[in-house]
Design a protein around this motif. Structure first.
Motif, PDB file in Angstrom:
ATOM      1  N   ALA A   1      -1.978  -7.069  -5.911  1.00 22.43           N
ATOM      2  CA  ALA A   1      -1.396  -6.791  -4.595  1.00 22.43           C
ATOM      3  C   ALA A   1      -0.081  -7.525  -4.370  1.00 22.43           C
ATOM      4  CB  ALA A   1      -2.407  -7.159  -3.508  1.00 22.43           C
TER       5      ALA A   1
ATOM      6  N   HIS B   1       3.257  -5.745  -5.088  1.00 20.58           N
ATOM      7  CA  HIS B   1       3.782  -4.741  -4.157  1.00 20.58           C
ATOM      8  C   HIS B   1       4.422  -5.500  -2.984  1.00 20.58           C
ATOM      9  CE1 HIS B   1       1.188  -2.434  -6.691  1.00 20.58           C
ATOM     10  NE2 HIS B   1       0.085  -2.790  -6.075  1.00 20.58           N
TER      11      HIS B   1
ATOM     12  N   GLN C   1      -4.001   0.714  -2.457  1.00 17.81           N
ATOM     13  CA  GLN C   1      -2.934  -0.253  -2.684  1.00 17.81           C
ATOM     14  C   GLN C   1      -1.671   0.109  -1.916  1.00 17.81           C
ATOM     15  OE1 GLN C   1      -4.691   1.376  -4.969  1.00 17.81           O
ATOM     16  NE2 GLN C   1      -5.442  -0.006  -6.577  1.00 17.81           N
TER      17      GLN C   1
ATOM     18  N   PHE D   1       0.161  -1.846   1.180  1.00 13.58           N
ATOM     19  CA  PHE D   1       1.592  -2.154   1.058  1.00 13.58           C
ATOM     20  C   PHE D   1       2.350  -1.697   2.305  1.00 13.58           C
ATOM     21  CE2 PHE D   1       5.672  -0.102  -0.030  1.00 13.58           C
ATOM     22  CZ  PHE D   1       6.440  -1.240  -0.268  1.00 13.58           C
TER      23      PHE D   1
ATOM     24  N   GLU E   1      -9.887  -1.519   3.715  1.00 12.52           N
ATOM     25  CA  GLU E   1      -9.615  -1.645   2.279  1.00 12.52           C
ATOM     26  C   GLU E   1     -10.555  -2.631   1.609  1.00 12.52           C
ATOM     27  OE1 GLU E   1      -7.950  -3.396  -1.325  1.00 12.52           O
ATOM     28  OE2 GLU E   1      -8.103  -4.420   0.601  1.00 12.52           O
TER      29      GLU E   1
ATOM     30  N   ALA F   1     -12.235  -4.376  -4.452  1.00 15.08           N
ATOM     31  CA  ALA F   1     -10.993  -3.805  -4.995  1.00 15.08           C
ATOM     32  C   ALA F   1     -11.323  -3.104  -6.307  1.00 15.08           C
ATOM     33  CB  ALA F   1      -9.951  -4.899  -5.212  1.00 15.08           C
TER      34      ALA F   1
ATOM     35  N   ASP G   1      -9.909  -2.446  -9.046  1.00 13.47           N
ATOM     36  CA  ASP G   1      -8.790  -2.749  -9.916  1.00 13.47           C
ATOM     37  C   ASP G   1      -9.282  -2.918 -11.349  1.00 13.47           C
ATOM     38  OD1 ASP G   1     -10.115  -5.177  -9.871  1.00 13.47           O
ATOM     39  OD2 ASP G   1      -8.583  -6.225  -8.702  1.00 13.47           O
TER      40      ASP G   1
END
Length: 390
Positions: A51, A54, A81, A85, A111, A157, A159
């Protein structure tokens, strides 16, 4: 112009193209939208980066681009994401773009599944019993077993740390026994953010239904539709490979209640699962555009175009539903069908009967599928991983 941020954004691009809205994209290398005749590649950006990458510098680059346009572009986001942002840099981005984004605290809560659990409890939303997993603890918390087994673990997340822990890009991991929980726990500790564990709501992925909406700045619903999954890949906790647009009054009623409770603005996809008891259980809220935008637009409710019209002062396109029970299919659905026990003959028969909206592939816009195929061939040749279907 609409500038679309995120990954796997082709369905949003095509929704906007239906209203002849020019589109630019900020997507990763290999994203199918980069080869679309309807999109202009503005910037290559990997939204799976941590994160902190960004950052303000990215916001500055986008604002410089916006200021070069004849009028401020409309900013749209299609991943968690990119949503975060835009929320975090909303003041800077507002210097060049027009956009709508929910309250910053609400964005963070939607989120982050750990925060969402607290938000849901505060607003008495119908979520399954949930435990937030502290990934700093050496052992699973005692209250985890109070949920009962089996249970599911979901990442806060999704990711690269989650893909490593889960061994795939699946959205959740099912834990059947205490031994499996103890074996999985060290991988939970390697995640970038805490995960959550939830009581399982029995039933197949086809029991997952969703409410899709755009709420304008006055809090009025400007467009809405419902839908449900047909197949996913993998079969359990997978990504949607085929879906159908529906007109479900109960899902609509509960979706509207959630929007009112949270005072939501902008677009959202609200997921529920129908339990064996006939109750709808809230799974998650994605306050962003998704692949459902295109089949929804084909059904007569073009959420991206309605939002674009509001932000540019144009008349809204007609949002009268023109077709229900309309299906959408991703090229990978042929693989998903086999995993669901459906023969090729049965799958082709379904394709012939329903004539679904096709994801990625389009006869007058073949670039995205051809580009995606080329990337995958290159990835296999060099033994590099490729993104999963959404």
């Amino acid at each position: 112009m609409a500038l679309v941020l995120g990954a796997r954004v082709i369905e949003v691009v095509r929704s906007l193209a239906m209203e002849r809205i020019p589109v630019g994209v900020v997507t990763p290398t290999g994203d199918p939208a980069r080869w679309s005749r309807y999109a202009r590649n503005v910037l290559t950006w990997d939204w799976m980066l941590p994160a902190e990458r960004h950052d303000e510098a990215l916001a500055d680059r986008l604002v410089r681009f916006a200021r070069q346009q004849a009028s401020p572009p409309v900013l749209m986001y299609c991943s968690d994401q990119s949503m975060v942002f835009v929320s975090q840099h909303r003041e800077r981005l507002a210097e060049g773009f027009r956009f709508v984004v929910p309250d910053a605290a609400l964005v963070e809560a939607m989120e982050d599944k750990a925060r969402f659990a607290a938000l849901a409890e505060a607003h008495a939303l119908p979520v399954p019993p949930t435990v937030v997993l502290d990934h700093c603890q050496e052992n699973p918390p005692d209250e985890l077993l109070d949920l009962g087994l089996p249970l599911i673990v979901k990442p806060t997340a999704r990711d690269r740390t989650w893909v490593t822990a889960a061994g795939s890009s699946a959205k959740a991991v099912r834990i059947e026994t205490k031994e499996e929980l103890l074996e999985f726990w060290p991988r939970v500790r390697c995640l970038s953010k805490p995960a959550i564990a939830q009581e399982i709501v029995p039933g197949p992925e086809t029991a997952v239904v969703s409410y899709h909406v755009y709420v304008d700045d006055k809090g009025e619903i400007a467009g809405e539709f419902t839908g449900c999954k047909i197949r996913t890949i993998p079969v359990e906790y997978g990504h949607t490979s085929s879906l159908t647009i529906t007109d479900d009054p109960e899902v609509t009623r509960l979706g509207r209640e959630v929007c009112r409770a949270l005072d939501l603005r902008g677009v959202a996809k609200i997921d529920f699962k129908l339990g064996p008891d006939g109750r709808l259980h809230l799974f998650e809220i994605n306050a962003r555009l998704t692949l459902w935008a295109h089949p929804g637009a084909q059904a007569g409710v073009n959420l991206p175009a309605i939002m674009y019209a509001d932000l540019t002062g144009r008349p809204r396109p007609d949002s009268t539903r023109t077709r229900t029970h309309m299906d959408w299919v991703h090229p990978k659905d042929v693989v998903a069908a086999r995993a669901h026990g459906i023969s090729m003959t049965q799958w082709l028969s379904w394709m012939w009967r329903t004539r679904p909206v096709t994801g990625v592939w389009k006869w007058d816009d073949p670039g995205p599928l051809l580009g995606m195929a080329a990337v995958r061939v290159k990835g296999k040749a060099f033994r590099s991983p490729t993104p999963a279907a959404d």
